[in-house]
Design an enzyme around this catalytic site. Sequence first.
Site, short mmCIF file in Angstrom:
data_model
loop_
_atom_site.label_atom_id
_atom_site.label_comp_id
_atom_site.label_asym_id
_atom_site.label_seq_id
_atom_site.Cartn_x
_atom_site.Cartn_y
_atom_site.Cartn_z
N ARG A 104 0.96 -1.23 -0.09
CA ARG A 104 0.11 -0.01 -0.04
C ARG A 104 0.80 1.35 0.15
O ARG A 104 1.60 1.31 0.93
CB ARG A 104 -0.87 -0.03 1.24
CG ARG A 104 -1.94 0.98 1.22
CD ARG A 104 -2.75 0.47 2.28
NE ARG A 104 -2.20 0.99 3.97
CZ ARG A 104 -2.91 1.61 4.93
NH1 ARG A 104 -4.30 1.70 4.63
NH2 ARG A 104 -2.46 1.98 5.75
N THR A 127 -0.66 7.76 -0.82
CA THR A 127 -2.04 7.64 -1.58
C THR A 127 -3.06 6.59 -0.99
O THR A 127 -4.28 6.60 -1.39
CB THR A 127 -2.03 7.41 -3.24
OG1 THR A 127 -1.42 5.93 -3.38
CG2 THR A 127 -1.10 8.43 -3.88
N ASP A 186 1.21 -1.67 12.31
CA ASP A 186 1.48 -2.20 10.83
C ASP A 186 1.97 -3.59 11.30
O ASP A 186 2.69 -4.13 11.68
CB ASP A 186 2.77 -1.54 10.35
CG ASP A 186 3.14 -2.03 9.00
OD1 ASP A 186 3.23 -3.20 8.83
OD2 ASP A 186 3.21 -1.16 8.00
N ASP A 233 5.19 -5.16 9.83
CA ASP A 233 6.25 -5.01 10.45
C ASP A 233 6.20 -5.71 11.98
O ASP A 233 7.54 -6.17 12.32
CB ASP A 233 6.47 -3.53 10.50
CG ASP A 233 6.76 -3.00 9.64
OD1 ASP A 233 7.49 -3.33 8.40
OD2 ASP A 233 6.31 -1.43 9.50
O1 LIG Z 1 -6.99 -2.28 3.37
P1 LIG Z 1 -5.85 -1.40 2.99
O2 LIG Z 1 -5.86 0.02 3.04
O3 LIG Z 1 -5.31 -1.84 1.27
O4 LIG Z 1 -4.47 -1.89 3.91
C1 LIG Z 1 -4.32 -3.14 4.43
C2 LIG Z 1 -3.32 -3.77 3.57
O5 LIG Z 1 -1.99 -3.05 4.27
C3 LIG Z 1 -1.09 -3.80 4.84
O6 LIG Z 1 -0.09 -4.39 3.94
P2 LIG Z 1 1.20 -3.35 3.53
O7 LIG Z 1 0.98 -2.49 2.46
O8 LIG Z 1 1.66 -2.74 4.83
O9 LIG Z 1 2.20 -4.33 3.11
P3 LIG Z 1 3.02 -5.59 4.09
O10 LIG Z 1 2.29 -6.37 4.40
O11 LIG Z 1 4.35 -5.76 3.23
O12 LIG Z 1 3.36 -4.88 5.43
C4 LIG Z 1 -2.16 -5.01 5.29
O13 LIG Z 1 -1.39 -6.22 5.51
C5 LIG Z 1 -2.95 -4.99 4.17
O14 LIG Z 1 -2.39 -5.93 3.05
O1 LIG Z 2 -3.61 -0.67 10.84
C1 LIG Z 2 -3.23 -0.89 9.63
C2 LIG Z 2 -3.59 -0.42 8.35
C3 LIG Z 2 -3.08 -1.16 7.42
N1 LIG Z 2 -1.84 -1.98 7.42
C4 LIG Z 2 -1.65 -2.40 8.61
O2 LIG Z 2 -0.83 -3.14 8.87
N2 LIG Z 2 -2.03 -1.90 9.91
MG LIG Z 3 2.74 -3.31 6.37
#
Ligand SMILES: O=P(O)(O)OC[C@H]1O[C@H](OP(=O)(O)OP(=O)(O)O)[C@H](O)[C@@H]1O
Ligand SMILES: O=c1cc[nH]c(=O)[nH]1
Ligand SMILES: [Mg+2]
Length: 209
Positions: A104, A108, A200, A203
Amino acid sequence: MGKVVIMDHPLVAHKLTIMRDKNTSVKDFRELVSEIGMLITYEATRDLPMTTKHIETPICEMDAPTLAGRKFVVVPILRAGLGLVDGVLRMVPAARVGHIGMYRDEETLEPHPYFCKMPKDVAERDVLIVDPMLATGGSAAEAIGEMKKRGCKHIKLMVLVAAPEGIKFLQEKHPDVDIYAGALDDHLNEKGYIVPGLGDAGDRIFGTK
Ligand SMILES: O=P(O)(O)OC[C@H]1O[C@H](OP(=O)(O)OP(=O)(O)O)[C@H](O)[C@@H]1O
Ligand SMILES: O=c1cc[nH]c(=O)[nH]1
Ligand SMILES: [Mg+2]
């Protein structure tokens, strides 16, 4: 309209509270993701088709219930979704695993797909997409769209924590998809994080912050 099932269970609520605590270690957080994944799988597989099998118990013969063996694929959204896979596989060991990579954009909040690898017969399989977080719903909606493009018809989504905004977005974009969530939280903050949430998830699972 697809179902929205929010887990109403003391074990899930208790484990989520430990995960939400910012002082919980990476090791404990990772184990809890997997455990709650297993518990939600129990609910998300409640409608699996059944058949019977003739067996003999030590006492008598019987036609005993058994899974009809419908093909199943679990699809983690990378990275954070990976944390849920082993919990699902412990309940459904014969499932195949397909991967969708998505991040994400922090500004944006738009999802950006970067990887997709599915079993060849994915269109014949029931799909369970897994990701700990449903925030705006952008990532999940994009992942569901990818599966539909590949011909999948029976799609469910499993998350640990959902925001009302994400559920509404998904119901508009993909009203046929059932959503299973460990908890429904209050709202998204200005950075798109779920409140109260757990931060997150990626992370915290992988220790990258
Ligand atoms: O509903 P949304 O607004 O799309 O957000 C949720 C997304 O954000 C996070 O992923 P992230 O982009 O942090 O990637 P990661 O799993 O690599 O940390 C989470 O694990 C979802 O995939
Ligand atoms: O709260 C949030 C939103 C998006 N992705 C995450 O990992 N945590
Ligand atoms: Mg993430």
